[in-house]
Each structure stands twice: as structure tokens, then as C-alpha cells.
Design a protein around this motif. Structure first.
Motif, short mmCIF file in Angstrom:
data_model
loop_
_atom_site.label_atom_id
_atom_site.label_comp_id
_atom_site.label_asym_id
_atom_site.label_seq_id
_atom_site.Cartn_x
_atom_site.Cartn_y
_atom_site.Cartn_z
N VAL A 1 -2.18 -4.01 11.56
CA VAL A 1 -2.36 -4.55 12.91
C VAL A 1 -1.44 -3.88 13.93
O VAL A 1 -1.84 -3.64 15.07
N PHE A 2 -0.21 -3.53 13.52
CA PHE A 2 0.81 -3.10 14.47
C PHE A 2 1.23 -1.64 14.32
O PHE A 2 2.23 -1.23 14.90
N ASN A 3 0.48 -0.86 13.58
CA ASN A 3 0.82 0.55 13.44
C ASN A 3 0.82 1.24 14.81
O ASN A 3 -0.07 1.01 15.63
N ALA A 4 1.80 2.08 15.03
CA ALA A 4 1.93 2.75 16.33
C ALA A 4 0.81 3.76 16.58
O ALA A 4 0.54 4.11 17.73
N ASN A 5 0.15 4.20 15.52
CA ASN A 5 -0.96 5.14 15.65
C ASN A 5 -2.27 4.37 15.59
O ASN A 5 -2.61 3.81 14.55
N PRO A 6 -3.02 4.31 16.68
CA PRO A 6 -4.27 3.53 16.67
C PRO A 6 -5.24 3.96 15.58
O PRO A 6 -6.06 3.16 15.14
N LEU A 7 -5.17 5.21 15.14
CA LEU A 7 -6.10 5.70 14.13
C LEU A 7 -5.87 5.03 12.77
O LEU A 7 -6.72 5.10 11.89
N TYR A 8 -4.70 4.38 12.61
CA TYR A 8 -4.41 3.67 11.37
C TYR A 8 -4.61 2.16 11.50
O TYR A 8 -4.32 1.42 10.56
#
Length: 586
Positions: free
Chosen positions: A474-481
Motif C-alpha cells: 500500500v505504501f511503497n514509494a514506487n507506484p509500480l509496486y
């Protein structure tokens, strides 16, 4: 557009405007209803794209409250796709207590709901769609659907999507992509596509069964070329790239999903170089933040019509020459995109996110008739009053919602478990305080094709690791993840979270039943809407039941449900639920 006296009187009656103002339309009147006129739009160019996404089978008007908490990684929070409440209103310049504010934020939602009424509904959407088709000429208009359309209500579940395909055909959808559609299973998806008048296009689903004829081949047409207003428009489909991990794999066994940005670039080039199109459109279910990354990595796309994350975005955003729009969820909005394109390029465009205010936009009688016919076989069940709610039941928020808490309360009451997991799905409905809760509302919250509640054992260590993994998604800094969805909702559990911490170190003070978690202890866990039971032991088979039945029976026992809006999660690094960009504060 000119408002007729009859239409004005209809609007005046809704908002209690006095007869003294009805003789002529004062410039102050539109401000009182937040819009000069819902239909007001300066037509541009030679064709129009109309757009909807994520209606989740809601073919009747409904209430839908936008989130009061929308948190992400520090580099994303407060940016389009992660805006809510006051931050959203400030970013887009919304007037307080306006129709825009009601549709786009949670602020004063219940008060404004009484003023403005319900939203969406295909009969009201059709009236607006027909207006645009008449204004622009039907041959100059395309209606595009970014998916999450066939699933989300009782009538969709009971008909295995067929009722919603009939609704799409009535609306005149021209092209669509998918996500939750696939949870009806491959065979049913192909049957429904045969019933659908629209084209189903997707460039990022290929066969991965080495024993099948479609091995390493495209499952669907990757794109379609449409000619409107003298322009050639190439529309590439992008289904949800994480379908086979976000939903049970058995529904799409033999099909492989992914972003596939390299092939996306190839199709963009093919449309431009070989087919000489005037405009390239990606019809997407990637999610708003992911599509912003797509625009940075794939060149030559004119427009991305996004979906999946349910964001209302009143203004387009442009990244490296690609314009990205998204049209909210649940039929609350239709996006209108007028384009001037010729000689292989886009010269101009104009955009508006149009609220489908069902108390203002009249219902098309044929749509009302169709909805009634589709619901008729199930009316007795759907209209059963299960009980009342003392407080508002809403769905969308990053960590907690009252309707999800109600579901967890029901599960824990019946299953006698230590804790309950409810998935962080974004779709559902809102029931206002004091209203009846219908069986229809319960299906709107949990009407899926894999509804069973499972009860089993997990160790404390497994639970702690699982929550950290969900948080990283939910909170990964990379939107692709980020695969989409909010944090799982937990019954019987409290915890604190520091969103900005690195993976595996976000969650602290985790308690089950009011006591600190014991990593060596075995806990009885109930969950639905995923595969968590596969990680557990000692599955209690005799307790397996559909979640909508569990929730129904609980509400009937309680008669009046009283779910507090006090969440069970303490947010450590933000001091409000809707922070602005670059800040931990509102």
C-alpha cells in the motif's frame, strides 16, 4: 447550453430556491447549486471521448462518501491520486458546501447528502450521454469504460455479470478493459464479451499455458482503431496488471498479466507509424498513480483514460506530453474529453468531470425500466430490511471504515476468532445514519465470486509479517509496486504505523484482544476475500460460510447496529488523514 424554464423550476424545487428568482436566471443562482449548469461545456475540436470507470455494477443511484484518510508514501502523499478532504478542496479550488465538494470530498457529507441526494445510476448517466451525443453528433462520440464494471452488487453476482453487460449495451459503451471482470472466470468472461456490444481490448494479457493454443499469444485484441469526426483514433487496452496476484489465480489460470510497458510502446509506435492515427489513447485499469509512471516511460501517448483507484480528478494532469484523466467510481461521474486532432497530432482538447447528480439530471425512462427488470427476480431478497444503522456506514479510507468494521464485528461474533481480516477493497456503498440496511447494501459491500469466510490458525509471527507485507504494497514509494487497495481492515486488533519507515519496520504496538502480540502464540483467525487461509493450519471447515450471509445474520440479530467511527490504527508520521504535498499536516 440554455436551461429551459421547466428545467430551471425542477432545479429550483430541489434546492428550495424561491419563485422570485425563477422568472429570470440570476448569475447567483448557479453558485447556489455549485455548477452554472451540469451540462455547461465549451465544445472543442472534432470528436468527443466520454469515459467512466469503476462503477462496480452500481446501476442504481447511491450514496458514495469519498475518503477522510488517504495516505501514501511521503513522495506521493498530497499529489493527484492521494488527495482527499480539505487538501483535495484546496488543490482543485472547490467551494465549501457545493455540489462539487459533496461529490469529491467527505466534508459535511451527511448534511450535503440530504441537500443534494443520491449519485449516479445508469438511467441518469444515459440522459447525460444522450445530451452529448446530440450536441456533438453521435458519429463524433466514443464512450470508453476503464473496467471494474461487471462486479460489485447483488444483481451482478446473481446474473454472473450479465445484468451489467445489458446495462453497458443500453448506455452504448464502445470500448472497455477489465479487472474484477476476470473473477467470473475465463470461460464466463469470454461468454460475457460475446454478449457485449463494445470491443474488449487488452495488450497486457497473454497465454502462459504451454499446452494451450494461445501459449505466448495475446488473449484479446490489443487495440482498436475508431474513426470519429474525420480523425483516426487508436485505443490500446490495459487491463489491471496484477489481476492474477490481487485475485485468486484459479480464475485466470493459463493467462499471464503484467504492465508490459515494452509491448505498450510497440503498439503506440505501430498505431502511429503503420496506421497513421491522429490520436493515441490508452484505456487503462492500471491506477492513477501507476499511469503517471506509464506516461514517463512510454512515449507517444496522447491521452490515458485511467481507472482502478477510484479517484475523482476534476482537472487533467499532463506528464511528458501525455494527458491523464480519471472519472471517479460507482457511476458518480462521466468524464467528457473533447479533442481536436488531425494530420497525426492533437491540436487542442478540453475536459470536464461531470457529476451525475440524480436529483438534477432526469432519469431516462427506458433506463428505469431496464433496472427494474434486471432487479425484479431478486427484489424480495434485495429489499429485505435487515436492521438500521445508528451511525453512517461508509467504505473508503486507507486504514478503517465503518462498513468494514461492521463486517468484522459480524465475523468475530459468529466465528469466535481472535481476529478478523477484511480486504481493503475500494468498492461498496454508503448508508446514512438512521437509515435501513438492506440486503442489497450488504451485497454492495461483499458481493464477490469467492465470498467464503475461513477460520484457521496463524502464528503471531505470521500475522506480524503479513501486515508488514500488506503495508509495503500500500505504501511503497514506487507506484509500480503498489497493487492497489487500502490496508486490510482488522477486527480485534490495534496497531500503530509509521508509513515513511522502510519495509518491515512500519508497524508497532500491535495488539490482539488488547494484549501485545505474542510472536510465538497461535491465534484463531478468520478472513475472506483472499487466500490467507492457505497460509494457515487447522482450517475449521464446519464454519465456512459466505461473508454476505454472516453479515446479514448479524445485522438481523442486532436490529440496530452502532459502529463507532473511531479507528483502530494510530498514524505516527501524519497528524491528519488528508495531508498536503510535502507536509505531514493538512
Amino acid at each position: 447550453m440554455d436551461i429551459s424554464r421547466r428545467d430551471f423550476m425542477h432545479i429550483a424545487a430541489i434546492f428550495g430556491l424561491g419563485a422570485a428568482t425563477a422568472g429570470c436566471i440570476s448569475p447567483k443562482v448557479p453558485a447556489q447549486i455549485s455548477l452554472k449548469d451540469i451540462y455547461d461545456f465549451k465544445a472543442t475540436g472534432n470528436f468527443t471521448l466520454l469515459h467512466m470507470c469503476d462503477i462496480h455494477a452500481h446501476i442504481k443511484p447511491l450514496y458514495w462518501r469519498e475518503p477522510s484518510t488517504l495516505i501514501s508514501a511521503p513522495n506521493l502523499v498530497g499529489t493527484p491520486g492521494f488527495l482527499c478532504g480539505e487538501a483535495f478542496a484546496k488543490h482543485y479550488g472547490l467551494e465549501p458546501s457545493s455540489l462539487d465538494a459533496y461529490f469529491d470530498t467527505h466534508i459535511d457529507f451527511e448534511e450535503l447528502a440530504k441537500k443534494f441526494g443520491k449519485m449516479g445510476g445508469i438511467a441518469h448517466m444515459k440522459t447525460y450521454l444522450d445530451h452529448v451525443r446530440m450536441e456533438r453528433g453521435a458519429d463524433n462520440v466514443l464512450f470508453l469504460d476503464s473496467g471494474d464494471t461487471w462486479q460489485g452488487t447483488g444483481v451482478a453476482l446473481k446474473t454472473r455479470g450479465e445484468a451489467i453487460v445489458k446495462a453497458q449495451n443500453y448506455l452504448g459503451v464502445d470500448v472497455m478493459v477489465g479487472h474484477w471482470e476476470y473473477t467470473y472466470g475465463k470461460e464466463r468472461v469470454l461468454e460475457l464479451i460475446e454478449m457485449l456490444d463494445a470491443k474488449f481490448v487488452t495488450q497486457n494479457v497473454i497465454g502462459n499455458d504451454p499446452f494451450a493454443d494461445e501459449y505466448e499469444e495475446l488473449i484479446f485484441e490489443p487495440y482498436t482503431i475508431q474513426e470519429k469526426g474525420g480523425a483516426k483514433i487508436g485505443i490500446i487496452g490495459q487491463s489491471f496488471p496484477f489481476t492474477s496476484t490481487a485475485n485468486p489465480k484459479e480464475f485466470t489460470e493459463g493467462w499471464s498479466f503484467g504492465l508490459r510497458l515494452e509491448t505498450l510502446q510497440e503498439y503506440v509506435n505501430e498505431l502511429r507509424d503503420e496506421h497513421k492515427v491522429d490520436c493515441v489513447v490508452v484505456l487503462s485499469h492500471d491506477g492513477f498513480s501507476v499511469d503517471q509512471e506509464v506516461a514517463r516511460k512510454v512515449h507517444g501517448i496522447d491521452f490515458i483514460l485511467s481507472g482502478h483507484t477510484h479517484d475523482p480528478s476534476p482537472q487533467p494532469i499532463t506528464i511528458d506530453g501525455t494527458v491523464i484523466v480519471i472519472a471517479g467510481s460507482h457511476g458518480k461521474y462521466v468524464g467528457r474529453l473533447d479533442i481536436d486532432a488531425k494530420d497525426g497530432k492533437v491540436l487542442d482538447y478540453s475536459y470536464k468531470l461531470v457529476p451525475i447528480a440524480s436529483n438534477i439530471i432526469p432519469a431516462d425512462p427506458e433506463g428505469v425500466k431496464l433496472v427494474n427488470e434486471l432487479y425484479a427476480p431478486y427484489d424480495a431478497e434485495m429489499n429485505e430490511v435487515l436492521g438500521k444503522t445508528k451511525n453512517i456506514l461508509y467504505k473508503r479510507d486507507t486504514f478503517f471504515s465503518t462498513f468494514d468494521q461492521l463486517i468484522n464485528d459480524a465475523i468475530m461474533d459468529e466465528m469466535k476468532c481472535d481476529m478478523a481480516f477484511t480486504p481493503g477493497y475500494r468498492w461498496g456503498t454508503t448508508v446514512l445514519a438512521g437509515e435501513d440496511i438492506l440486503m442489497d447494501n450488504v451485497y454492495e459491500m461483499c458481493g464477490i465470486t469467492y465470498p467464503n469466510v475461513y477460520t484457521f490458525d496463524l502464528s503471531g509471527k505470521q500475522i506480524a509479517t503479513l501486515l508488514e507485507d500488506i503495508a509495503d504494497n500500500v505504501f511503497n514509494a514506487n507506484p509500480l509496486y503498489q497493487q492497489g487497495g487500502d490496508m486490510s481492515r482488522l477486527g480485534g486488533v490495534t496497531y500503530s504505523i509509521a508509513v515513511a519507515n522502510k519495509a518491515g519496520e512500519r508497524i508497532s504496538d500491535l495488539k490482539i484482544g488488547g494484549k501485545p502480540i505474542d510472536l510465538t502464540k497461535t491465534y484463531v483467525v478468520s478472513s475472506w476475500g483472499g487466500n490467507l487461509q492457505n497460509a494457515g493450519t487447522n482450517l475449521q471447515k464446519e464454519k465456512i460460510r459466505p461473508v454476505y450471509d454472516v453479515t446479514r445474520d448479524y445485522i438481523k440479530r442486532e436490529k440496530v447496529v452502532d459502529v463507532s467511527n473511531e479507528g483502530n490504527v494510530t498514524l505516527l508520521d501524519y497528524d491528519c488523514g488528508c495531508p498536503v504535498k510535502g507536509s505531514t499536516s493538512c
